[in-house]
Write an enzyme that holds these catalytic residues in place. Structure first.
Site, PDB file in Angstrom:
ATOM      1  N   SER A   1       0.889  -3.770   5.121  1.00 16.29           N
ATOM      2  CA  SER A   1       1.205  -3.944   6.527  1.00 16.29           C
ATOM      3  C   SER A   1       1.629  -2.601   7.104  1.00 16.29           C
ATOM      4  CB  SER A   1       2.335  -4.974   6.668  1.00 16.29           C
ATOM      5  OG  SER A   1       2.990  -4.792   7.890  1.00 16.29           O
TER       6      SER A   1
ATOM      7  N   GLY B   1       0.828  -1.213   0.000  1.00 18.45           N
ATOM      8  CA  GLY B   1       0.000   0.000   0.000  1.00 18.45           C
ATOM      9  C   GLY B   1       0.856   1.255   0.000  1.00 18.45           C
TER      10      GLY B   1
ATOM     11  N   LYS C   1       5.660  22.176 -10.727  1.00 22.46           N
ATOM     12  CA  LYS C   1       7.034  21.895 -11.143  1.00 22.46           C
ATOM     13  C   LYS C   1       7.136  22.098 -12.660  1.00 22.46           C
ATOM     14  CE  LYS C   1      10.343  18.090 -11.419  1.00 22.46           C
ATOM     15  NZ  LYS C   1      10.541  16.663 -11.258  1.00 22.46           N
TER      16      LYS C   1
ATOM     17  N   ALA D   1       8.902  14.299  -6.276  1.00 18.53           N
ATOM     18  CA  ALA D   1       8.972  15.058  -7.520  1.00 18.53           C
ATOM     19  C   ALA D   1       8.428  14.175  -8.634  1.00 18.53           C
ATOM     20  CB  ALA D   1      10.413  15.447  -7.807  1.00 18.53           C
TER      21      ALA D   1
ATOM     22  N   LEU E   1       8.808  -0.235  -6.761  1.00 16.65           N
ATOM     23  CA  LEU E   1      10.165  -0.633  -6.361  1.00 16.65           C
ATOM     24  C   LEU E   1      10.362  -2.135  -6.478  1.00 16.65           C
ATOM     25  CD1 LEU E   1      10.417   1.733  -3.254  1.00 16.65           C
ATOM     26  CD2 LEU E   1      11.370   2.115  -5.527  1.00 16.65           C
TER      27      LEU E   1
ATOM     28  N   ILE F   1       7.683   7.307 -10.330  1.00 12.75           N
ATOM     29  CA  ILE F   1       6.216   7.324 -10.362  1.00 12.75           C
ATOM     30  C   ILE F   1       5.749   7.188 -11.810  1.00 12.75           C
ATOM     31  CG2 ILE F   1       4.151   8.740  -9.909  1.00 12.75           C
ATOM     32  CD1 ILE F   1       5.523   9.618  -7.293  1.00 12.75           C
TER      33      ILE F   1
HETATM   34  C1  LIG Z   1      15.784   8.017  -2.178  1.00 17.71           C
HETATM   35  C2  LIG Z   1      14.579   7.909  -3.031  1.00 17.71           C
HETATM   36  C3  LIG Z   1      14.025   9.056  -3.606  1.00 17.71           C
HETATM   37  C4  LIG Z   1      12.925   8.956  -4.471  1.00 17.71           C
HETATM   38  N1  LIG Z   1      12.432  10.072  -5.071  1.00 17.71           N
HETATM   39  C5  LIG Z   1      11.458   9.949  -6.007  1.00 17.71           C
HETATM   40  C6  LIG Z   1      10.958  11.069  -6.719  1.00 17.71           C
HETATM   41  O1  LIG Z   1      11.359  12.209  -6.485  1.00 17.71           O
HETATM   42  N2  LIG Z   1      10.029  10.853  -7.659  1.00 17.71           N
HETATM   43  C7  LIG Z   1       9.539   9.617  -7.947  1.00 17.71           C
HETATM   44  O2  LIG Z   1       8.723   9.464  -8.854  1.00 17.71           O
HETATM   45  N3  LIG Z   1       9.938   8.555  -7.222  1.00 17.71           N
HETATM   46  C8  LIG Z   1      10.891   8.679  -6.296  1.00 17.71           C
HETATM   47  N4  LIG Z   1      11.299   7.592  -5.593  1.00 17.71           N
HETATM   48  C9  LIG Z   1      10.633   6.314  -5.794  1.00 17.71           C
HETATM   49  C10 LIG Z   1       9.345   6.273  -4.985  1.00 17.71           C
HETATM   50  O3  LIG Z   1       9.601   6.477  -3.630  1.00 17.71           O
HETATM   51  C11 LIG Z   1       8.719   4.910  -5.159  1.00 17.71           C
HETATM   52  O4  LIG Z   1       8.613   4.618  -6.511  1.00 17.71           O
HETATM   53  C12 LIG Z   1       7.349   4.899  -4.566  1.00 17.71           C
HETATM   54  O5  LIG Z   1       7.384   5.286  -3.249  1.00 17.71           O
HETATM   55  C13 LIG Z   1       6.727   3.553  -4.689  1.00 17.71           C
HETATM   56  O6  LIG Z   1       7.126   2.695  -3.697  1.00 17.71           O
HETATM   57  P1  LIG Z   1       6.395   1.296  -3.614  1.00 17.71           P
HETATM   58  O7  LIG Z   1       4.948   1.533  -3.451  1.00 17.71           O
HETATM   59  O8  LIG Z   1       6.853   0.478  -4.753  1.00 17.71           O
HETATM   60  O9  LIG Z   1       7.032   0.640  -2.325  1.00 17.71           O
HETATM   61  P2  LIG Z   1       6.854   0.969  -0.762  1.00 17.71           P
HETATM   62  O10 LIG Z   1       6.539   2.382  -0.506  1.00 17.71           O
HETATM   63  O11 LIG Z   1       8.067   0.409  -0.090  1.00 17.71           O
HETATM   64  O12 LIG Z   1       5.595   0.128  -0.322  1.00 17.71           O
HETATM   65  C14 LIG Z   1       5.680  -1.262  -0.097  1.00 17.71           C
HETATM   66  C15 LIG Z   1       4.391  -1.764   0.502  1.00 17.71           C
HETATM   67  O13 LIG Z   1       4.448  -3.167   0.605  1.00 17.71           O
HETATM   68  C16 LIG Z   1       3.997  -3.548   1.876  1.00 17.71           C
HETATM   69  N5  LIG Z   1       4.594  -4.832   2.254  1.00 17.71           N
HETATM   70  C17 LIG Z   1       5.879  -5.224   2.107  1.00 17.71           C
HETATM   71  N6  LIG Z   1       6.051  -6.466   2.607  1.00 17.71           N
HETATM   72  C18 LIG Z   1       4.845  -6.864   3.064  1.00 17.71           C
HETATM   73  C19 LIG Z   1       4.381  -8.023   3.708  1.00 17.71           C
HETATM   74  N7  LIG Z   1       5.175  -9.064   4.016  1.00 17.71           N
HETATM   75  N8  LIG Z   1       3.080  -8.081   4.059  1.00 17.71           N
HETATM   76  C20 LIG Z   1       2.221  -7.065   3.794  1.00 17.71           C
HETATM   77  N9  LIG Z   1       2.612  -5.930   3.186  1.00 17.71           N
HETATM   78  C21 LIG Z   1       3.920  -5.828   2.835  1.00 17.71           C
HETATM   79  C22 LIG Z   1       4.406  -2.417   2.777  1.00 17.71           C
HETATM   80  O14 LIG Z   1       3.657  -2.407   3.969  1.00 17.71           O
HETATM   81  C23 LIG Z   1       4.088  -1.229   1.883  1.00 17.71           C
HETATM   82  O15 LIG Z   1       2.718  -0.909   2.007  1.00 17.71           O
HETATM   83  C24 LIG Z   1      12.363   7.688  -4.713  1.00 17.71           C
HETATM   84  C25 LIG Z   1      12.876   6.557  -4.076  1.00 17.71           C
HETATM   85  C26 LIG Z   1      13.980   6.652  -3.246  1.00 17.71           C
HETATM   86  C27 LIG Z   1      14.517   5.419  -2.600  1.00 17.71           C
END
Ligand SMILES: Cc1cc2nc3c(=O)[nH]c(=O)nc-3n(C[C@H](O)[C@H](O)[C@H](O)COP(=O)(O)OP(=O)(O)OC[C@H]3O[C@@H](n4cnc5c(N)ncnc54)[C@H](O)[C@@H]3O)c2cc1C
Length: 513
Positions: A39, A12, A78, A50, A333, A346
């Protein structure tokens, strides 16, 4: 009648809720059930402030009201990204969301500019870009839809609190029937005959079954990697940063309508102004600086009072060998990560969702079988998207003259991907920018970074010589005047924000960057 396709989204964060919101809005109603498991104990990455202009089309397609969203996520506008100290210390250029000049007799504008420059013109290419001139003046107004108006020559994105965006999308999705469960997945069961994911075991003991699983579990890649062992293509040889420290600080000075990326001794630092605070971070290579030193450097360079202690993040640049494997599609990710220099993550989430949504209307999916040709086509598409972004990012690191730190010496001398080497050769030879129909970064983006990184072409398109120098000078002058005039009539970015989308809610902790 066929039973609905059971879609289970794991995670989420931004990826999980963007997927849920989009599927709940654009897929045929009644043909699927969408369940999201996250979770709160594990939490989300929470950085990612951004964005690129494409996010507006995503939001529009799923029916989100832009003003409401901006107000609820503390967003600012932006117009591009400023790069400071990249080619040489003291340099600054902006990668704008918009065109430079306009084509003349079918020839891209920059060839005329190069021709005039060769004849002694001293104007900067930045003077022909409205979003750059507006950024430098801290002004903003919405673009015009009239293609004859110079105000139609740019687009815009947002700088927002990514945690608030995810929260907004959660209410949006739940209102459209997405069922959310807050639980930890403790086991993934694979089907004996073909190794497809059959069910997820939650810490509550519940077994969740599904037909299609979307892995948005973040860097851990719970399904795509831990369960299916898909493999990862690592690209750290070209993009050597593997860590970041993120910290918010108080705003000081006017809110700029652009993100800043300043090259540092072991990577670069971001600065992203939101309405209520500034997001900052140091992206660095662990081979070049220690975590403690990176945190100290970051704190010493903040423009306002730090609002938290720096939060460390670790990552491996690259992408999953297949982002769609069996009945699992990894988005966000979990699918791969290219560092945030051009705010592309994003966008990659969005493109994965919209491409997948298009496939989900195909008959093969209705039958709950995933045609291997569909899966292969999807994977090829996503590979191409990642590679386009990769090349563009590598250009920033490689085309530098800096020799003051080991990271820059490494990047200047590294062997770059052949696809990028070819693009750079063509540009150096005759200012030609390879254009492609699909994937990120069009001609203006490449021009901004080539010129900004001091990649100077030896020649220009000879068709530019067909215009008399006096006529060319007049045309160039007219473009500069039009841009200056239009920017002069724009309100300040802050005034525009105050009127258009003032933040509507006090913010809690939100994201940490
Ligand atoms: C340093 C940094 C800077 C960034 N800056 C930018 C930016 O400027 N612009 C941009 O577009 N993107 C940026 N990003 C990327 C952006 O943060 C991610 O693409 C975005 O947050 C998506 O993350 P996610 O949803 O894939 O993962 P996460 O935010 O890590 O979410 C993972 C989810 O999985 C759940 N989960 C994991 N394991 C389990 C389990 N066993 N059981 C139940 N649930 C579980 C967690 O609870 C969470 O809800 C950046 C990333 C980093 C590292």
């Amino acid at each position: 009648m066929q039973s609905p396709l059971r879609i289970v989204i794991v995670g989420g964060g931004t990826a999980g809720w963007m997927t849920a919101a989009a599927f709940a809005s654009v897929l045929a109603p009644g043909r699927q059930q969408i369940r999201l498991i996250e979770s709160s104990e594990i939490g989300i990455v929470g950085v990612g402030e951004a964005t690129l202009p494409h996010i507006r089309f995503f939001n529009r397609r799923i029916g989100i009201d832009e003003r409401e969203l901006m107000a609820k996520t503390q967003a600012t506008f932006k117009l591009g990204i400023e790069f400071v100290d990249w080619a040489r210390i003291g340099d600054s250029y902006i990668h704008p969301f918009g065109a430079y000049g306009s084509r003349i007799a079918g020839v891209p504008f920059h060839h005329y500019w190069l021709r005039q420059r060769a004849a002694g013109d001293t104007s900067d290419i930045a003077e022909y870009s409205l979003p750059i001139v507006a950024s430098r003046a801290n002004r903003f107004a919405l673009p015009s839809e009239d293609p004859k108006d110079v105000m139609s020559t740019f687009g815009y994105a947002f700088q927002f609190d990514a945690s608030l965006y995810a929260r907004y999308l959660r209410s949006f999705s739940e209102a459209r029937g997405v069922r959310r469960t807050d639980a930890k997945i403790v086991d993934v069961k694979l089907r004996g005959e073909d190794g497809w994911v059959e069910s997820l075991k939650l810490d509550s003991g519940e077994l969740v079954t599904g037909d299609l699983f979307i892995d948005c579990s973040g860097f851990r890649g719970l399904l795509i990697e831990q369960a299916l062992k898909t493999g990862y293509d690592e690209w750290t040889q070209w993009l050597p940063c593997d860590r970041a420290m993120a910290v918010p600080c108080e705003n000081s000075g006017p809110l700029t309508p652009y993100t800043r990326a300043t090259a540092r001794e072991a990577g670069w630092q971001w600065r992203i102004p939101l309405q209520h605070r500034m997001g900052n971070g140091y992206v660095y290579g662990s081979n070049f600086i220690s975590d403690d030193e990176a945190a100290t450097k970051l704190l010493s360079r903040l423009e306002g009072k730090a609002l938290a202690t720096p939060r460390p993040l670790r990552f491996t640049t690259g992408r999953r060998k297949k982002t769609w494997n069996r009945n699992v599609v990894a988005i966000g990710l979990a699918g791969g990560f290219l560092e945030p220099l051009e705010s592309t993550s994003i966008y990659l989430i969005q493109i994965a969702i919209t491409t997948l949504a298009d496939y989900l209307t195909a008959r093969a999916i209705d039958e709950h079988e995933f045609d291997p040709r569909t899966v292969a086509a999807y994977n090829r598409w996503m590979d191409m998207e990642y590679e386009r972004v990769r090349d563009f990012l590598v250009l920033h690191y490689h085309a530098t003259e800096r020799d003051d730190a080991p990271i820059w010496n490494y990047c200047r001398n590294m062997r770059i991907p052949d696809s990028l080497a070819h693009k750079m050769e063509l540009f150096r030879a005759r200012a030609h920018v390879i254009s492609y129909k699909d994937g990120l970064f069009l001609e203006p983006s490449w021009l901004a970074v080539y010129f900004g990184q001091r990649v100077i072409p030896q020649d220009y398109d000879l068709r530019a010589d067909a215009m008399e120098p006096v006529e060319a000078e007049m045309q160039l002058g007219r473009i500069r005047e039009k841009i200056q005039g239009a920017v002069g009539r724009m309100p300040s970015h802050e005034d525009f924000l105050r009127h258009y989308c003032p933040a509507s809610e006090p913010t809690e902790a939100g994201s940490n960057a």
